[in-house]
Design an enzyme around this catalytic site. Sequence first.
Site, PDB file in Angstrom:
ATOM      1  N   HIS A   1       0.688  -1.530  -0.096  1.00  0.00           N
ATOM      2  CA  HIS A   1      -0.226  -0.298  -0.426  1.00  0.00           C
ATOM      3  C   HIS A   1       0.433   1.160  -0.022  1.00  0.00           C
ATOM      4  CE1 HIS A   1      -3.720  -2.774   1.509  1.00  0.00           C
ATOM      5  NE2 HIS A   1      -2.761  -3.479   2.152  1.00  0.00           N
TER       6      HIS A   1
ATOM      7  N   SER B   1      14.533  21.714 -16.505  1.00  0.00           N
ATOM      8  CA  SER B   1      13.544  22.179 -16.817  1.00  0.00           C
ATOM      9  C   SER B   1      13.996  23.941 -16.942  1.00  0.00           C
ATOM     10  CB  SER B   1      12.577  22.918 -15.410  1.00  0.00           C
ATOM     11  OG  SER B   1      11.891  23.763 -15.505  1.00  0.00           O
TER      12      SER B   1
ATOM     13  N   LYS C   1      15.824  21.852 -11.251  1.00  0.00           N
ATOM     14  CA  LYS C   1      14.799  20.368 -11.768  1.00  0.00           C
ATOM     15  C   LYS C   1      16.101  19.724 -12.069  1.00  0.00           C
ATOM     16  CE  LYS C   1      10.838  19.487 -11.728  1.00  0.00           C
ATOM     17  NZ  LYS C   1       9.150  19.715 -11.971  1.00  0.00           N
TER      18      LYS C   1
ATOM     19  N   GLU D   1       9.579   8.162 -16.781  1.00  0.00           N
ATOM     20  CA  GLU D   1       8.203   9.334 -16.830  1.00  0.00           C
ATOM     21  C   GLU D   1       8.109   8.881 -18.302  1.00  0.00           C
ATOM     22  OE1 GLU D   1       7.597  13.124 -15.881  1.00  0.00           O
ATOM     23  OE2 GLU D   1       9.813  12.742 -15.983  1.00  0.00           O
TER      24      GLU D   1
ATOM     25  N   TYR E   1      -9.320 -14.092 -46.289  1.00  0.00           N
ATOM     26  CA  TYR E   1      -8.970 -12.771 -45.634  1.00  0.00           C
ATOM     27  C   TYR E   1      -9.820 -11.149 -46.342  1.00  0.00           C
ATOM     28  CZ  TYR E   1      -5.773  -8.338 -47.251  1.00  0.00           C
ATOM     29  OH  TYR E   1      -5.549  -6.728 -47.797  1.00  0.00           O
TER      30      TYR E   1
ATOM     31  N   LYS F   1      -1.043  -3.234 -39.384  1.00  0.00           N
ATOM     32  CA  LYS F   1       0.734  -2.979 -39.735  1.00  0.00           C
ATOM     33  C   LYS F   1       1.138  -1.758 -39.067  1.00  0.00           C
ATOM     34  CE  LYS F   1       0.527  -5.349 -43.878  1.00  0.00           C
ATOM     35  NZ  LYS F   1      -0.504  -5.557 -43.511  1.00  0.00           N
TER      36      LYS F   1
HETATM   37  N1  ARG Z   1      -1.514  -4.619 -48.626  1.00  0.00           N
HETATM   38  C1  ARG Z   1      -2.969  -5.887 -48.654  1.00  0.00           C
HETATM   39  C2  ARG Z   1      -3.001  -5.681 -47.018  1.00  0.00           C
HETATM   40  O1  ARG Z   1      -1.564  -5.347 -46.026  1.00  0.00           O
HETATM   41  C3  ARG Z   1      -1.627  -6.695 -48.913  1.00  0.00           C
HETATM   42  C4  ARG Z   1      -2.868  -7.972 -49.274  1.00  0.00           C
HETATM   43  C5  ARG Z   1      -3.736  -7.384 -50.006  1.00  0.00           C
HETATM   44  N2  ARG Z   1      -5.277  -8.430 -50.887  1.00  0.00           N
HETATM   45  C6  ARG Z   1      -5.860  -7.705 -51.437  1.00  0.00           C
HETATM   46  N3  ARG Z   1      -6.799  -8.907 -52.154  1.00  0.00           N
HETATM   47  N4  ARG Z   1      -6.545  -6.783 -51.361  1.00  0.00           N
HETATM   48  O2  ARG Z   1      -3.550  -6.476 -45.895  1.00  0.00           O
END
Ligand code: ARG
Length: 461
Positions: A157, A278, A284, A291, A318, A326
């Site tokens: 605590h 600072s 400081k 941080e 897909y 990404k």
């Molecule tokens: N740039 C696309 C991705 O990052 C690649 C795959 C695209 N595939 C498709 N069928 N449009 O997922």
Amino acid sequence: MSNKLWGGRFTESTDEFVQKFTASVSFDQRMAQQDINCSRAHARMLGSVGVLSTEDVNKILQGLEEIAAEIEAGTFEWSVVLEDVHMNIEARLTDKIGDAGKRLHTGRSRNDQVATDIRLYVRDALNLITAQAVRLQHGMLELAERNIDVIMPGFTHLQTAQPVTFGHHVMAWFEMISRDVDRFRDCGKRMNVMPLGAAALAGTPYPIDREHTRESLGFTRIAANSLDAVSDRDFAIELCAAAAITMTHLSRMAEELVLWSSAQFDFIELPDRFCTGSSIMPQKKNPDVPELIRGKTGRVNGHLVSLLTLMKSQPLAYNKDNQEDKEPLFDTIDTLHDSLRAFADMIPAIAVKKESMLESARKGFATATDLADYLVRRGLPFRDSHEVVGNAVRFGVEQGKDLSELTLEQLQSFCKEIDTDVFDVLTLEGSVASRDQPGGTAPRQVALAIEAARAGLSKSS
Ligand code: ARG
């Protein structure tokens, strides 16, 4: 201009805004190296099964080599019209070598290509991340070893609880990072499966040899189901989950470093090179690095939620949604890597203020439990001894004195069983030395823990 790689069935070119909106090249070009390796392996395999002529394969390999050099040199021209890293490289290849370049995409799809590229990318990233985490572990062992018997208050605590050694505290951090490293290694194992060959979603009619590509790309096995191979991003989620846990661990350590380097705690001093001043208050020295790491935990935790939400409810196989995997993934990798690196640099360089830690442990009745345990050894039931010590502490608070500063007579006024040997347990040194079971804070146990940790590190490296 329409995208010449898939423009065949279209009668009008893509809206300019839509082109930009749907493109990923600005952020997926960082997988260029992996994409080229993936294409090399695919081309060689197509050659080995006779789908491509040796001449075409050689041209492709030569062209890819040149493209890799252009990218490396920064002369490659990325085009948003070509949407992503895959089509940019393929189009450039065709510019260079003509029809052989157009044959490279035989028996594959961008769907299995991107799924393979990301795995290759994550695999490389995991190695760099794990290396930084292991560097941090070595730094922690160094810091713990230097402070095996340095006494500080242990908290629950954030109130003084019992004395511990600073070495023991640092080894608690070590344990957290050890589990993190295990998680990264585990994630690396599950992820090391090759989607290539799944093609768009159903597999391919060409007589491909997936074992051939698996071997050249260094995957442990090939993905067993084409629909699953191109669609799931659970490996990215898993990495982000492991990263979020590690960042959460780092944020806890960072918080302690921030507290401890304040004038109020005064337990440690961070090297100047990890702090800033600072612009208005000359006195400081701000602990910016810890941080910032504490703060960056937020975005990594956020990326985990992004990826979970991205994947949620997606039907097989897909979907373009997956292109959104990404940026959170890459930012997680960068943030985690850099945070671990900063910590690995900083931890062994911490200056420990032993006297100040000891002084702080003397306040707050850190050895009250030791007195209670002493009375238990003298035959009192624990609940009764708890009561006795509670009274003694109240008296100490009134007198402004620690238990060890009370006289024998004063202590005996709370319980006749108390004798002169009580002062052995009321000292901080006696208290920590007595916690001598495995996992305890006694310097002897901390030394054993450090030894075991070192052995573990050299075994797994
Ligand atoms: N740039 C696309 C991705 O990052 C690649 C795959 C695209 N595939 C498709 N069928 N449009 O997922």
